[in-house]
Design a protein around this motif. Sequence first.
Motif, PDB file in Angstrom:
ATOM      1  N   GLU A 170       0.838  -1.205   0.000  1.00 36.09           N
ATOM      2  CA  GLU A 170       0.000   0.000   0.000  1.00 36.09           C
ATOM      3  C   GLU A 170       0.879   1.263   0.000  1.00 36.09           C
ATOM      4  O   GLU A 170       0.493   2.286  -0.561  1.00 36.09           O
ATOM      5  CB  GLU A 170      -0.966  -0.003   1.190  1.00 36.09           C
ATOM      6  N   LYS A 214       1.878   1.838  -3.461  1.00 35.44           N
ATOM      7  CA  LYS A 214       0.686   2.318  -4.173  1.00 35.44           C
ATOM      8  C   LYS A 214       0.566   3.843  -4.138  1.00 35.44           C
ATOM      9  O   LYS A 214       0.262   4.459  -5.164  1.00 35.44           O
ATOM     10  CB  LYS A 214      -0.555   1.676  -3.534  1.00 35.44           C
ATOM     11  N   ASN A 241      -7.723   2.534  -4.917  1.00 34.29           N
ATOM     12  CA  ASN A 241      -7.961   1.124  -5.243  1.00 34.29           C
ATOM     13  C   ASN A 241      -7.078   0.619  -6.379  1.00 34.29           C
ATOM     14  O   ASN A 241      -7.364  -0.425  -6.961  1.00 34.29           O
ATOM     15  CB  ASN A 241      -9.431   0.903  -5.601  1.00 34.29           C
ATOM     16  N   HIS A 301      -6.472  -3.066  -6.913  1.00 34.36           N
ATOM     17  CA  HIS A 301      -7.398  -3.769  -6.032  1.00 34.36           C
ATOM     18  C   HIS A 301      -8.455  -4.583  -6.771  1.00 34.36           C
ATOM     19  O   HIS A 301      -8.906  -5.607  -6.251  1.00 34.36           O
ATOM     20  CB  HIS A 301      -8.073  -2.795  -5.063  1.00 34.36           C
ATOM     21  N   HIS A 309      -8.558  -8.172  -5.743  1.00 37.17           N
ATOM     22  CA  HIS A 309      -9.706  -8.831  -5.108  1.00 37.17           C
ATOM     23  C   HIS A 309     -10.061 -10.116  -5.838  1.00 37.17           C
ATOM     24  O   HIS A 309     -10.470 -11.106  -5.213  1.00 37.17           O
ATOM     25  CB  HIS A 309     -10.914  -7.890  -5.064  1.00 37.17           C
ATOM     26  N   HIS A 352      -3.902  -9.600   1.591  1.00 34.80           N
ATOM     27  CA  HIS A 352      -4.434  -8.523   0.765  1.00 34.80           C
ATOM     28  C   HIS A 352      -3.314  -7.759   0.034  1.00 34.80           C
ATOM     29  O   HIS A 352      -3.379  -7.544  -1.174  1.00 34.80           O
ATOM     30  CB  HIS A 352      -5.256  -7.576   1.651  1.00 34.80           C
ATOM     31  N   VAL A 372      -2.642  -7.201  -3.908  1.00 30.01           N
ATOM     32  CA  VAL A 372      -2.569  -5.845  -4.466  1.00 30.01           C
ATOM     33  C   VAL A 372      -1.280  -5.676  -5.276  1.00 30.01           C
ATOM     34  O   VAL A 372      -1.284  -5.052  -6.347  1.00 30.01           O
ATOM     35  CB  VAL A 372      -2.666  -4.787  -3.336  1.00 30.01           C
ATOM     36  N   ASP A 402     -16.613  -7.219  -8.471  1.00 34.25           N
ATOM     37  CA  ASP A 402     -15.991  -6.246  -7.584  1.00 34.25           C
ATOM     38  C   ASP A 402     -16.381  -4.815  -7.919  1.00 34.25           C
ATOM     39  O   ASP A 402     -16.546  -3.978  -7.050  1.00 34.25           O
ATOM     40  CB  ASP A 402     -14.470  -6.393  -7.685  1.00 34.25           C
TER      41      ASP A 402
END
Length: 357
Positions: free
Chosen positions: A184, A187, A244, A247, A251, A264, A268, A321
């Motif tokens: 993240e 990201k 996102n 994501h 997901h 997670h 990602v 999603d």
Amino acid sequence: MQTLKVELANRSYPIHIGRHLLSDASLILPHLKRKHVAIVTNTTVAPLYLDQLSSSLKAEGVTVIQIILPDGEAYKNSETLNIIYDALLQNRCERSTTLIALGGGVIGDLTGYAAATYLRGVPFIQVPTTLLSQVDSSVGGKTGINHPLGKNMIGAFYQPQLVLADIDTLQTLPPREFSAGVAEVIKYGLIRDADFFDWLETNMTSLMQLDEQVLSYAIYHSCQNKADVVAKDEHEQGERALLNLGHTFGHAIENAMGYGVWLHGEAVAAGTVMAADLSQRMGWLSDHDVTRIKSSFEGANLPIKPPSLGVEKYLDLMSLDKKVENGKIRLILQQGIGKSVITSDYDAEKLKETLAV
Ligand code: NAD
Ligand code: MG
């Protein structure tokens, strides 16, 4: 200690980042309406950090109620929420009682939602103890629980009074969980902060060694980026969706592999590489930038190769999603490092090429 402010008019709040924060009650006291708190944590975090936080508050004359929940995403549900409500009611907690979430994102989301709903809203403080919760879930005011029919389906936007990110707590975090948090962090660089991405490339080794200065810088700049996005779009009507990146692909991976098999952040990372691959096929991102993106995830011990699920399965899971626009799934794609866009304006055939891994 560094401090940054999340600017949301009368719901603004500070984030303190640094060492030894858990034992410094003076950071918390000014935010209490009454010297009465309920600390919510779990069976993993309690033996590590509950005593440190409780005793510093008790030494200042604060009454501390402790609520220790079972550990795991599987417990982020209404039964566990009821355990919190039961304890609050049994201990006659009032509107002036402050809830303190001590733990990762699961504890933060549960406690935040309990705070949003108990007596129609009581103050709460986030003390995140995972990298993911320090850079992501504790910032921005999304709280909630899972429903048997979907993750994070029940919840509220509810801002805390204060976030205390004590970097010392990351010493005990399992390395895989730390890496998942770094996904993240990377990201934020990719979606809106090219300088931060450059800095991460230079400092990844030190970050992975939990170097104090580097860690603080990474957390501060991640929170700053998230806070900026949230300040512009608190309720996710537009720009907040950029958060996102990776994501929708991710997901699909988490779902197909079975929740918890890939963390997670791992999904990602691989999902962001897929977004980069499609962006490169569209001519929006250079080969060199794709290589830089992959190398940064590899430097954080994150997977860059998505599982081969088959194109149809990916498409199915991805359209579950996200909203579909003109028959196409809206995606977050890259138009360079530090520049992400929300778009359905890509070639559907090229998406299939990306998914045929
Ligand atoms: P988590 O809360 O499950 O924590 C991961 C594991 O680390 C758990 O076993 C936990 O007990 C343990 N742990 C926590 N701190 C520790 C420490 N200092 N030392 C040792 N072990 C420790 O997972 P997470 O990654 O922190 O958060 C994931 C959750 O956050 C998901 O439920 C997700 O939906 C939510 N989330 C919410 C937002 C938001 O905006 N609200 C954003 C991202 C994620
Ligand atoms: Mg995420």
